[in-house]
Design an enzyme around this catalytic site. Structure first.
Site, short mmCIF file in Angstrom:
data_model
loop_
_atom_site.label_atom_id
_atom_site.label_comp_id
_atom_site.label_asym_id
_atom_site.label_seq_id
_atom_site.Cartn_x
_atom_site.Cartn_y
_atom_site.Cartn_z
N CYS A 1 0.87 -1.19 0.00
CA CYS A 1 0.00 0.00 0.00
C CYS A 1 0.90 1.22 0.00
O CYS A 1 2.10 1.11 -0.26
CB CYS A 1 -0.96 -0.02 1.19
SG CYS A 1 -0.17 0.02 2.81
N ARG B 1 -3.17 -0.59 5.47
CA ARG B 1 -3.79 -1.66 4.68
C ARG B 1 -2.89 -2.87 4.46
O ARG B 1 -3.34 -4.01 4.69
CB ARG B 1 -4.24 -1.09 3.32
CG ARG B 1 -5.36 -0.09 3.43
CD ARG B 1 -5.53 0.69 2.15
NE ARG B 1 -4.41 1.58 1.89
CZ ARG B 1 -4.21 2.27 0.79
NH1 ARG B 1 -5.07 2.14 -0.21
NH2 ARG B 1 -3.18 3.07 0.66
N ASP C 1 -7.92 3.87 1.38
CA ASP C 1 -6.96 4.32 2.39
C ASP C 1 -7.71 4.85 3.62
O ASP C 1 -8.46 5.82 3.51
CB ASP C 1 -6.10 5.42 1.75
CG ASP C 1 -5.01 5.91 2.67
OD1 ASP C 1 -5.02 5.56 3.87
OD2 ASP C 1 -4.15 6.67 2.18
P1 4NP Z 1 -1.64 2.86 4.14
O1 4NP Z 1 -2.19 4.25 4.75
O2 4NP Z 1 -1.13 3.18 2.74
O3 4NP Z 1 -2.82 1.98 4.14
O4 4NP Z 1 -0.53 2.42 5.07
C1 4NP Z 1 -1.40 5.42 4.78
C2 4NP Z 1 -0.53 5.61 5.82
C3 4NP Z 1 0.24 6.76 5.86
C4 4NP Z 1 0.13 7.70 4.85
C5 4NP Z 1 -0.74 7.47 3.80
C6 4NP Z 1 -1.51 6.33 3.76
N1 4NP Z 1 0.89 8.90 4.89
O5 4NP Z 1 0.74 9.72 3.99
O6 4NP Z 1 1.70 9.06 5.81
#
Ligand code: 4NP
Length: 159
Positions: free
Chosen positions: A10, A16, A128
């Site tokens: 992800c 995720r 997300d």
């Molecule tokens: P993930 O969620 O892609 O599901 O781990 C996110 C976690 C952090 C960030 C973006 C999405 N971020 O921009 O820090």
């Protein structure tokens, strides 16, 4: 059958994909074929490298009996496209970002989307939840559970 390695990807590798990894490990344990598969997860960005998964994700997963233990890391294209047989992206942007990192057609063929394995045609990506509510984290888990059931069937039916 040789062991198959699956990498869940992800954006940040704190919500995720670590949840996908934990759900998949649990589902594979249920089949007793877990020794034939290795699971890992990684992020497109390395911003959270070394960090535990988001506490909201860990908590909601724990409620359903999944233990998320992985630490965030960034995708390492030179290693990961060789080491993994299947690279499972959570959304279309992840697919595009991963595709940019590929070196060959053989690398590109390894990239799939998590929801390709879901029987629910209404969901075609894992949204997300980072800026969302607890309900968004639960929705991620709902989609992952359904998609991982399909992925387990796909991987075990072939062998
Ligand atoms: P993930 O969620 O892609 O599901 O781990 C996110 C976690 C952090 C960030 C973006 C999405 N971020 O921009 O820090």
């Amino acid at each position: 059958m040789s062991k198959k390695h699956i990498l869940f990807v992800c954006l940040g590798n704190i919500c995720r994909s670590p949840a996908a990894e934990a759900v998949m490990v649990a589902k594979l344990q249920g089949t007793k074929l877990d020794h034939l598969f290795g699971c890992d997860s990684a992020g497109i960005i390395g911003f959270h490298a070394g960090a535990k998964a988001d506490p909201r994700m860990r908590k909601q997963a724990q409620v359903r009996g999944y233990l998320i233990t992985s630490l965030s890391r960034q995708v390492r294209p030179e290693v990961d496209f060789d080491r993994f047989d299947l690279i499972v992206a959570m959304d279309d942007q992840n697919v595009r970002d991963l595709t940019k990192l590929t070196r060959s057609d053989s690398d590109r063929k390894k990239i799939v989307k998590m929801t390709d394995f879901s029987s629910d045609s209404r969901c075609d990506f894992v949204p997300d939840p980072y800026y969302g509510t607890i309900a968004d984290f639960d929705l991620v888990l709902d989609i992952l559970e359904q998609s991982c059931d399909g992925l387990v069937n796909f991987l075990t039916a072939k062998n």
